[in-house]
Write an enzyme that holds these catalytic residues in place. Structure first.
Site, mmCIF file in Angstrom:
data_model
loop_
_atom_site.group_PDB
_atom_site.id
_atom_site.type_symbol
_atom_site.label_atom_id
_atom_site.label_comp_id
_atom_site.label_asym_id
_atom_site.label_seq_id
_atom_site.Cartn_x
_atom_site.Cartn_y
_atom_site.Cartn_z
ATOM 1 N N CYS A 170 24.968 44.133 12.595
ATOM 2 C CA CYS A 170 24.261 44.378 13.862
ATOM 3 C C CYS A 170 22.787 43.984 13.761
ATOM 4 O O CYS A 170 22.463 42.819 13.638
ATOM 5 C CB CYS A 170 24.468 45.828 14.305
ATOM 6 S SG CYS A 170 24.095 46.078 16.059
ATOM 7 N N HIS B 279 30.446 46.475 14.101
ATOM 8 C CA HIS B 279 30.244 47.544 13.120
ATOM 9 C C HIS B 279 31.497 47.794 12.280
ATOM 10 O O HIS B 279 32.213 48.782 12.519
ATOM 11 C CB HIS B 279 29.803 48.837 13.819
ATOM 12 C CG HIS B 279 28.397 48.777 14.323
ATOM 13 N ND1 HIS B 279 27.306 49.094 13.533
ATOM 14 C CD2 HIS B 279 27.904 48.388 15.520
ATOM 15 C CE1 HIS B 279 26.197 48.926 14.232
ATOM 16 N NE2 HIS B 279 26.529 48.498 15.441
ATOM 17 N N GLU C 64 31.689 49.047 9.424
ATOM 18 C CA GLU C 64 31.586 50.326 8.707
ATOM 19 C C GLU C 64 32.201 51.470 9.512
ATOM 20 O O GLU C 64 32.680 52.441 8.936
ATOM 21 C CB GLU C 64 30.113 50.617 8.345
ATOM 22 C CG GLU C 64 29.244 51.238 9.432
ATOM 23 C CD GLU C 64 28.757 50.257 10.488
ATOM 24 O OE1 GLU C 64 29.248 49.114 10.539
ATOM 25 O OE2 GLU C 64 27.879 50.636 11.297
#
Ligand SMILES: [Mn+2]
Length: 239
Positions: A110, A216, A218
């Site tokens: 990001c 994202h 994660e």
């Protein structure tokens, strides 16, 4: 290089219960630790210690966060620009440049993808909805209202890229950004796009030094092994 792979992660700053505190999101730490790496937080006040971090860390991970101050890519702030953290900007922009010269590998998510691009001479759209030009009517929703741990839009990968090898031709991803890479820096190549043409992945042109995505992974890694592989591939390449 040692068996123990150390990944430097610049920290954000936020006021929690009235006290400014440095932070790294738990999901970012999870991604690195599950991949077998050891995270090392780098607070922006430590900008005078970049030599130390460059010698100790095997690679660097630039995480999500606030908007980069547009002055760092030669623009005045757009009215839709969000929160910025000039100390974090200074540390990360300096660290990307130093890490590039030192041959250290970098991972970006990001804001991290945008910071890497800006440090190397690129620019970003300060606000996609207002600045995406005549394609605005076709813009898809890049700041999803859905929970971050749920994917909402597709990205397509450029053939022959590392992201293409990790994900195949197309992948459903999450999306929480109002900015995106505009002009790509020399030495980098676009590796993924959303259907509206917004850039969703970035890699080094002639090496495997830089790998970055706009979504994202994660936040998806707990439910989707392909998203953990994003971290596995990075940490594995440092060994
Ligand atoms: Mn997106």
């Amino acid at each position: 290089m040692s068996e123990n792979v150390i990944v430097g992660i610049p920290a954000g700053i936020a006021s929690i219960k009235g006290t400014p505190r440095y932070y790294v999101n738990e999901a970012d730490i999870n991604g690195i630790i599950k991949a077998g790496g050891t995270p090392l937080m780098i607070p922006s006040q430590a900008i005078g210690s970049l030599d130390y971090y460059l010698s100790v860390c095997d690679g660097f991970f630039f995480t999500g966060g606030p908007d980069v101050l547009p002055a760092f890519y030669g623009e005045e702030p757009h009215v839709k620009m969000g929160f910025s953290d000039i100390k974090r900007d200074r540390l990360e922009l300096a660290l990307v440049k130093r890490a590039l010269v030192a041959g250290k590998k970098m991972l970006g998510i990001c804001r991290g993808m945008q910071v890497i691009n800006i440090a190397l001479g690129g620019t970003v759209y300060q606000d996609l909805e207002s600045e995406y030009g005549n394609q605005t009517e076709h813009l898809i929703k890049h700041f999803q209202a859905a929970p971050t741990a749920e994917p909402t839009h597709y990205v397509e990968f450029e053939s022959g890229t590392r992201l293409n090898r990790l994900y195949g031709s197309r992948q459903l991803v999450n999306s929480r950004h109002h900015q995106a890479v505009r002009n790509i820096a020399a030495g980098l190549k676009a590796a993924a796009f959303a259907k509206d043409g917004v850039m969703e992945g970035l890699e080094s042109k002639d090496s495997d030094q830089i790998l970055a995505v706009q979504w994202h992974p994660e936040m998806l890694a707990a439910a989707d092994p392909k998203m953990q592989q994003f971290f596995d591939s990075f940490v594995g390449s440092l060994k």
